[in-house]
Design an enzyme around this catalytic site. Structure first.
Site, mmCIF file in Angstrom:
data_model
loop_
_atom_site.group_PDB
_atom_site.id
_atom_site.type_symbol
_atom_site.label_atom_id
_atom_site.label_comp_id
_atom_site.label_asym_id
_atom_site.label_seq_id
_atom_site.Cartn_x
_atom_site.Cartn_y
_atom_site.Cartn_z
ATOM 1 N N CYS A 4 -0.178 -30.069 27.580
ATOM 2 C CA CYS A 4 -0.821 -28.750 27.623
ATOM 3 C C CYS A 4 -0.331 -27.959 28.851
ATOM 4 O O CYS A 4 -0.409 -28.464 29.971
ATOM 5 C CB CYS A 4 -2.339 -28.921 27.673
ATOM 6 S SG CYS A 4 -3.186 -27.351 27.627
ATOM 7 N N CYS A 15 -1.588 -25.282 30.229
ATOM 8 C CA CYS A 15 -2.607 -24.447 30.892
ATOM 9 C C CYS A 15 -3.451 -25.214 31.897
ATOM 10 O O CYS A 15 -4.549 -24.788 32.232
ATOM 11 C CB CYS A 15 -3.517 -23.806 29.850
ATOM 12 S SG CYS A 15 -2.622 -23.006 28.548
ATOM 13 N N CYS A 43 -0.435 -31.835 23.175
ATOM 14 C CA CYS A 43 -0.893 -30.922 22.122
ATOM 15 C C CYS A 43 -0.650 -31.490 20.708
ATOM 16 O O CYS A 43 0.446 -31.955 20.428
ATOM 17 C CB CYS A 43 -0.164 -29.593 22.271
ATOM 18 S SG CYS A 43 -0.917 -28.268 21.297
ATOM 19 N N CYS A 83 -9.634 -25.213 22.189
ATOM 20 C CA CYS A 83 -8.306 -24.970 22.764
ATOM 21 C C CYS A 83 -8.478 -23.979 23.904
ATOM 22 O O CYS A 83 -8.599 -22.776 23.676
ATOM 23 C CB CYS A 83 -7.353 -24.419 21.701
ATOM 24 S SG CYS A 83 -5.746 -23.940 22.371
HETATM 25 FE FE1 SF4 Z 1 -3.510 -26.982 25.239
HETATM 26 FE FE2 SF4 Z 1 -4.699 -25.904 23.121
HETATM 27 FE FE3 SF4 Z 1 -2.725 -27.611 22.739
HETATM 28 FE FE4 SF4 Z 1 -5.103 -28.458 23.672
HETATM 29 S S1 SF4 Z 1 -4.659 -27.590 21.656
HETATM 30 S S2 SF4 Z 1 -3.069 -29.021 24.423
HETATM 31 S S3 SF4 Z 1 -5.717 -26.736 24.951
HETATM 32 S S4 SF4 Z 1 -2.544 -25.622 23.734
#
Ligand code: SF4
Length: 174
Positions: free
Chosen positions: A109, A111, A128, A139
């Site tokens: 991920c 972020c 992800c 998410c």
């Molecule tokens: Fe990041 Fe969303 Fe993927 Fe989870 S689903 S790893 S929060 S981009």
């Protein structure tokens, strides 16, 4: 009366736009900071030398971007979610996933901040689609949005060309 309603509507549209821009900036900064942590030899240290070479390989990055775009387009439908109404957010996140795929061998991920990205990628919890997404459709990157999210758009498809066009200016501006 009609004018008041129109003015209120306009204000709420403007407010929504401002929030969208702030969100985009937030996601963008997270991804850029995250990438900088991987690719900077001064910050990351010698153990990431292999990672640096991998990120610099453009052909490999393009392949990863294509793979992560295809994955996102598939998973957004599979999870019954949609992309953000501001597709720059979607683009920046997919780009971050592709960079991690090249650098770490897994779509960690983009972020989040990690003390040790390689250990996290190996652990898999934040690869992800991460566990919170798989278990609860959460998410925090705003890549996959449920329909109760104010920023959920209608799109369930994005192309590599769109991603390149939408991230080029954003990344150049940071
Ligand atoms: Fe990041 Fe969303 Fe993927 Fe989870 S689903 S790893 S929060 S981009």
């Amino acid at each position: 009366m009609e004018r008041t309603i129109a003015a209120r509507h306009q204000n709420s549209v403007l407010l929504k736009k401002m929030v969208e821009r702030s969100l985009l900036l937030f996601v963008l900064l997270c991804c850029v900071a995250s990438s900088a942590f991987v690719v900077s030899p001064f910050v990351a240290g010698p153990r990431f030398q292999g990672v640096l070479r991998a990120v610099e390989d453009t052909a490999e990055y393009e392949k990863a971007l294509s793979a992560m775009t295809a994955f996102s387009n598939r998973y957004v439908k599979l999870s019954d979610t949609t992309y953000c109404s501001e597709k720059s957010v979607t683009s920046v996140v997919i780009r971050g996933l592709a960079e991690h795929k090249v650098a770490l061998g897994a779509p960690l991920c983009p972020c989040r901040f990690y003390e040790d990205k390689q250990a996290e990628a190996k652990d898999g919890y934040w690869n992800c689609p991460c566990v919170p997404m798989r278990e609860r459709k959460e998410c925090h990157c705003m890549l996959f949005l449920t329909d109760d999210n104010d920023f959920a758009g209608d799109a369930t498809d994005i192309s590599v060309e769109e991603i390149n066009a939408l991230t080029r200016d954003q990344l150049a501006a940071t």
